[in-house]
Structures are given as C-alpha cells and as structure tokens.
Design a protein around this motif. Structure first.
Motif, PDB file in Angstrom:
ATOM      1  N   ASP A  25      29.814  54.943  62.487  1.00 19.42           N
ATOM      2  CA  ASP A  25      29.081  54.970  63.747  1.00 19.42           C
ATOM      3  C   ASP A  25      28.045  56.101  63.649  1.00 19.42           C
ATOM      4  O   ASP A  25      28.362  57.199  63.188  1.00 19.42           O
ATOM      5  CB  ASP A  25      30.071  55.231  64.891  1.00 19.42           C
ATOM      6  N   GLN A  76      35.130  56.455  66.271  1.00 21.87           N
ATOM      7  CA  GLN A  76      35.919  55.561  65.430  1.00 21.87           C
ATOM      8  C   GLN A  76      36.529  56.376  64.285  1.00 21.87           C
ATOM      9  O   GLN A  76      36.111  56.265  63.135  1.00 21.87           O
ATOM     10  CB  GLN A  76      35.040  54.441  64.869  1.00 21.87           C
ATOM     11  N   GLU A  79      38.010  54.300  61.056  1.00 22.20           N
ATOM     12  CA  GLU A  79      36.961  53.669  60.255  1.00 22.20           C
ATOM     13  C   GLU A  79      36.086  54.712  59.555  1.00 22.20           C
ATOM     14  O   GLU A  79      35.714  54.550  58.397  1.00 22.20           O
ATOM     15  CB  GLU A  79      36.075  52.759  61.126  1.00 22.20           C
TER      16      GLU A  79
END
Length: 186
Positions: free
Chosen positions: A35, A67, A70
């Motif tokens: 992100d 996130q 991730e």
C-alpha cells in the motif's frame, strides 16, 4: 513493462552495489502489493532509525500500517530478490531468480491477466536476448560493468520496437580514431 524495468534495476543493484535510488525505484514499481501509505510509513521509520528500508525488521514496522501482513510478506520477497549478492550468476540468471522471488502470483493486479501474460512473455524474450549478449561478452572477456550498459539499452520485445540481433565490437587497434573498445548493438 514492469518486469523488464525491475530486471534492469536488479542488474544495476548487483553490478553497482546497493543504492537508495535503485531501491526506491524498485519499491515503487507495480509489481508489489505494498500500500502506498504503508510504503511511506516504512520509509519514514527507516529514516528515523537511520537504516535502509530493507534493514527494518518486522518489529520496527510502525503500528499504523494499513496492511501489515501483506506489507511484511512483500518486504520479505524484496529482501529475497536482492539477496543473491556475492553469488556468481549471470545477469540473466540474477534477474530471472529475483523476478521469480518477487512474483507471488498476484503480480500487476491493476492490469488484465492478458496484459500481465504479455509482459511476462516479453520479459522471457528479453532475458533470452540478454543470455545471447552475455555469451558474446564472455567470448570477448568483457567485465560485468561493461555489459550492464548494453543490457540497459535493450528494449522491450514489442512488435514496433526492433531488438538488437547482432553485436559488433570495434577495437581501438583495428579502427582508426578509436581510443578504446566500443560495442554496437545492431
């Protein structure tokens, strides 16, 4: 083509050493699932800690990541992709292994699967051209630092952009007016 751009940046990383500018360009390619706000937070944490973003451990990651799972997974893949330093591999092998480490099956989410497949096919063809270039360079006893600029000049494999299919070496002893060895891609 982000695969080819990443391959070129990875070659620069290995040939010229770790550099912030190369890492920054690599991190902002659309090959990753980081992100943008998380990437900015990681960069701020790295600056505060006086470290490279690659040196941050998961414990150093800010709690404000949108996130975190991730982002941690992607940073792990990036570290793996850049971890071949010190191994004796050709540029083509370094780039292929690094791109394989970066690609988690969710690559280039913003484009259609057809475009992603075309990019992958173009990357595969580009790597083959690099293998041919490296074979020629090895026969001419060229150093990796001399080969890298030639790799950087190879274009994407597209219908309207012809690819060099021949390498011509002009040696200073054989051509009047040359002071050093020059390689031409034709």
């Amino acid at each position: 083509n982000p695969y080819i751009r990443a391959g070129t940046l990875i070659a620069q990383w290995y040939a010229r050493g770790p550099r912030y500018k190369v890492l920054n360009r690599l991190l902002h390619l659309p090959l990753y699932t980081i992100d943008p706000l998380d990437l900015a937070a990681l960069e701020a944490s790295a600056r505060t800690a006086g470290q490279s973003i690659l040196e941050l451990s998961e414990a150093d990651y800010p709690e404000t990541l949108r996130q975190p799972v991730e982002t941690a997974a992607t940073m792990s893949r990036i570290r793996l992709a850049l971890a071949y330093r010190g191994q004796v591999l050709s540029f083509a092998d370094l780039m292929t292994q690094s791109i394989d480490a970066l690609d988690d099956g969710r690559t280039v989410q913003a484009v259609s699967p057809v475009d992603a497949a075309q990019w992958q096919d173009a990357f595969t063809e580009w790597i083959e051209e690099i293998r041919h270039l490296e074979t020629t360079a090895a026969a001419l006893n060229m150093r990796p630092r001399e080969v890298l600029p030639l790799i950087e000049r190879l274009t994407d494999q597209t219908e309207d952009a012809p690819v060099a299919d021949c390498v011509y070496l002009a040696d200073a002893q054989g051509v009047e007016g040359l002071r050093r060895r020059v390689v031409y891609l034709m």
